[in-house]
Design an enzyme around this catalytic site. Sequence first.
Site, PDB file in Angstrom:
ATOM      1  CB  CYS A  92      -0.981  -0.014   1.175  1.00 30.15           C
ATOM      2  SG  CYS A  92      -0.257   0.163   2.817  1.00 30.15           S
ATOM      3  N   GLY A  93       0.451   2.360   0.407  1.00 28.35           N
ATOM      4  CA  GLY A  93       1.295   3.543   0.400  1.00 28.35           C
ATOM      5  C   GLY A  93       2.477   3.437   1.340  1.00 28.35           C
TER       6      GLY A  93
END
Length: 162
Positions: A68-69
């Site tokens: 994810c980020g």
Amino acid sequence: MRIGIGSDASGSELKSLVITHLREQGHDVVDYGFTPETGGEAEYSATYAREVAHAIRDETVERGVLICGTGIGISISANKVRGIRAAVCSEPFTARHTRENNGSQIIAFGAFVVGPEMATSIVDAFLGATFKGESDPEFVGRFNKIAAIENEELAASEAAAS
């Protein structure tokens, strides 16, 4: 090795690079993540974390990679699945260490944190490591303590629900 990989929209580009890397090494990769090409709405990272964690639990795949980020939200979500141990890793040492010493089945990292070369180094270190717990009493004890906490929390949740 059969590997499940998942990402939200922020990790989809890095996920594609990691999939290519894994397949070039001869691994069978199952993509559980967001893919812009297939259309549809991107889900929050928890959706993809759950799919990979269930695939590990159900023995559909042997190991998992989540992106994810930052790697944080997706790893927290994966750890909510009973029996799953996921760790955020931003470099190869912790990736190897989490597998060897904690028996982690899933690693996570952030597309905003690591680049493609570091991501493949992290994945390689994780997949190349072997859990020491099967042969070392110290690690068996550590693993059992983690499992005991999980079982106690489950029992407390079930008691509270009834």
